[in-house]
Design a protein around this motif. Structure first.
Motif, PDB file in Angstrom:
ATOM      1  N   VAL A  51       0.851  -1.187   0.000  1.00  0.00           N
ATOM      2  CA  VAL A  51       0.000   0.000   0.000  1.00  0.00           C
ATOM      3  C   VAL A  51       0.888   1.238   0.000  1.00  0.00           C
ATOM      4  O   VAL A  51       1.775   1.371   0.850  1.00  0.00           O
ATOM      5  N   PHE A  52       0.672   2.112  -0.987  1.00  0.00           N
ATOM      6  CA  PHE A  52       1.339   3.409  -0.999  1.00  0.00           C
ATOM      7  C   PHE A  52       0.339   4.425  -0.491  1.00  0.00           C
ATOM      8  O   PHE A  52      -0.701   4.660  -1.116  1.00  0.00           O
ATOM      9  N   ALA A  53       0.635   5.022   0.653  1.00  0.00           N
ATOM     10  CA  ALA A  53      -0.328   5.893   1.319  1.00  0.00           C
ATOM     11  C   ALA A  53       0.194   7.315   1.455  1.00  0.00           C
ATOM     12  O   ALA A  53       1.390   7.534   1.653  1.00  0.00           O
ATOM     13  N   VAL A  54      -0.735   8.262   1.329  1.00  0.00           N
ATOM     14  CA  VAL A  54      -0.461   9.671   1.581  1.00  0.00           C
ATOM     15  C   VAL A  54      -1.462  10.113   2.634  1.00  0.00           C
ATOM     16  O   VAL A  54      -2.670  10.008   2.421  1.00  0.00           O
ATOM     17  N   ALA A  55      -0.961  10.578   3.768  1.00  0.00           N
ATOM     18  CA  ALA A  55      -1.844  10.901   4.890  1.00  0.00           C
ATOM     19  C   ALA A  55      -1.695  12.352   5.323  1.00  0.00           C
ATOM     20  O   ALA A  55      -0.619  12.947   5.200  1.00  0.00           O
ATOM     21  N   ASP A  56      -2.802  12.901   5.844  1.00  0.00           N
ATOM     22  CA  ASP A  56      -2.826  14.245   6.413  1.00  0.00           C
ATOM     23  C   ASP A  56      -3.490  14.122   7.783  1.00  0.00           C
ATOM     24  O   ASP A  56      -4.695  14.330   7.924  1.00  0.00           O
ATOM     25  N   PRO A  57      -2.704  13.753   8.813  1.00  0.00           N
ATOM     26  CA  PRO A  57      -3.275  13.510  10.142  1.00  0.00           C
ATOM     27  C   PRO A  57      -4.009  14.707  10.721  1.00  0.00           C
ATOM     28  O   PRO A  57      -4.987  14.554  11.448  1.00  0.00           O
ATOM     29  N   ALA A  58      -3.555  15.911  10.414  1.00  0.00           N
ATOM     30  CA  ALA A  58      -4.190  17.107  10.966  1.00  0.00           C
ATOM     31  C   ALA A  58      -5.653  17.194  10.552  1.00  0.00           C
ATOM     32  O   ALA A  58      -6.498  17.689  11.306  1.00  0.00           O
ATOM     33  N   ARG A  59      -5.975  16.699   9.363  1.00  0.00           N
ATOM     34  CA  ARG A  59      -7.350  16.716   8.868  1.00  0.00           C
ATOM     35  C   ARG A  59      -8.024  15.358   8.957  1.00  0.00           C
ATOM     36  O   ARG A  59      -9.180  15.211   8.543  1.00  0.00           O
ATOM     37  N   GLY A  60      -7.288  14.365   9.469  1.00  0.00           N
ATOM     38  CA  GLY A  60      -7.853  13.029   9.571  1.00  0.00           C
ATOM     39  C   GLY A  60      -8.151  12.413   8.224  1.00  0.00           C
ATOM     40  O   GLY A  60      -9.112  11.654   8.071  1.00  0.00           O
ATOM     41  N   ARG A  61      -7.312  12.737   7.236  1.00  0.00           N
ATOM     42  CA  ARG A  61      -7.557  12.261   5.879  1.00  0.00           C
ATOM     43  C   ARG A  61      -6.391  11.436   5.370  1.00  0.00           C
ATOM     44  O   ARG A  61      -5.264  11.541   5.855  1.00  0.00           O
ATOM     45  N   GLY A  62      -6.689  10.633   4.384  1.00  0.00           N
ATOM     46  CA  GLY A  62      -5.643   9.849   3.746  1.00  0.00           C
ATOM     47  C   GLY A  62      -6.139   9.292   2.436  1.00  0.00           C
ATOM     48  O   GLY A  62      -7.346   9.165   2.216  1.00  0.00           O
ATOM     49  N   LYS A  63      -5.226   9.004   1.558  1.00  0.00           N
ATOM     50  CA  LYS A  63      -5.579   8.338   0.305  1.00  0.00           C
ATOM     51  C   LYS A  63      -4.481   7.334   0.002  1.00  0.00           C
ATOM     52  O   LYS A  63      -3.350   7.442   0.505  1.00  0.00           O
TER      53      LYS A  63
END
Length: 276
Positions: A51-63
């Motif tokens: 899995v190649f993941a890009v996350a934005d913890p501050a916004r609780g988002r990821g793709k």
């Protein structure tokens, strides 16, 4: 942090690395690059999932994009977003800007009693996960999560550490190639990389990326910084571009490439700091 992880690699390991390097540099579709890489990793490390993941913890988002080894589809992004909200140990590790490849059990003492372990084992037969950070310097958390049944050996951890710089460079290459192709508006003529350009001049995808950045006004140092490679490597790519286009300097190379329709005549100088 085991001190011996950088040792014990064999000739076959380096052959696999070279195979992966060649495949990445010859691949001209940034949208499917991680699929290509995942195939190599599945075969080399005996993985259940990549899995190649890009996350934005501050916004609780990821793709994410994922393969097992076939595509996991859009559901994998939902899983990553849940992991961000649940503070999965690998997400926290990436958020700390750590760089070393690390297993989930190394970060989480009760890994085998965690809901993340149970779900991964139920859905994919995965009992161990290895996180490989792929920092981008753009504020996002990027990384590979490699899943398999059984623990990763020190030898496999050493292999992951050795290929990590390649993964970081490949990610930057894919993002720059995608950006360069999208930089020209739909009305631009000629297109950034027309289909006939590559066979006509035999430019590799890597050489096209370097040429595109050169046409944007970046110096060798700026291109090197953008692609996470050395200025020496950039100059070697440029020498090959000059030879294939029959030019001998940057100005004539860009003009020749524009006239041939390899790069757009209207470039966007959106990163002035890289031009110095």
């Amino acid at each position: 942090m085991p001190g011996h992880r950088g040792h014990g690699l064999h000739a076959r390991d380096y052959e696999r690395m070279l195979d992966l390097i060649v495949a990445v540099l010859e691949h001209d579709d940034p949208g499917s690059l991680w699929y290509l890489i995942s195939g190599h990793l599945v075969d080399t490390l005996g993985l259940n999932t990549v899995v190649f993941a890009v996350a934005d913890p501050a916004r609780g988002r990821g793709k994410a994009q994922g393969w097992a080894p076939r595509s996991l589809g859009r559901d994998v992004s939902d899983v990553v977003q849940r992991r961000v909200r649940q503070h999965h140990p690998l997400v926290s590790y990436l958020a700390a800007r750590a760089l070393r490849p690390v297993t989930a059990s190394e970060l989480c003492d009760d890994w085998r009693d965690s809901p993340w372990y149970s779900e991964a084992r139920r859905d994919y037969g995965t009992t161990q996960q290895l996180g490989v950070p792929v920092p981008a310097g753009d504020g996002t958390l990027r990384g590979l999560v490699l899943g398999r049944a059984g623990d990763f050996t020190d030898h496999e951890l050493a292999f992951a550490a050795r290929i990590q710089p390649l993964l970081i460079t490949a990610d930057r290459h894919a993002r720059e190639l995608r950006r360069l192709r999208e930089a020209a508006s739909p009305q631009a003529a000629p297109a950034v990389f027309p289909a006939v350009a590559v066979p006509r001049h035999d430019l590799t995808p890597r050489e096209l990326t370097v040429l595109g950045l050169l046409a944007e006004g970046l110096t060798a140092a700026g291109i090197a910084h953008r692609l996470a490679i050395s200025p020496h490597t950039v100059n070697r790519h440029l020498e090959k571009v000059y030879r294939k286009l029959g030019t001998n300097n940057r100005v004539s190379t860009v003009l020749s490439a524009q006239q041939a329709g390899i790069v757009s005549r209207a470039r966007i100088f959106s990163h002035p700091a890289d031009r110095g």
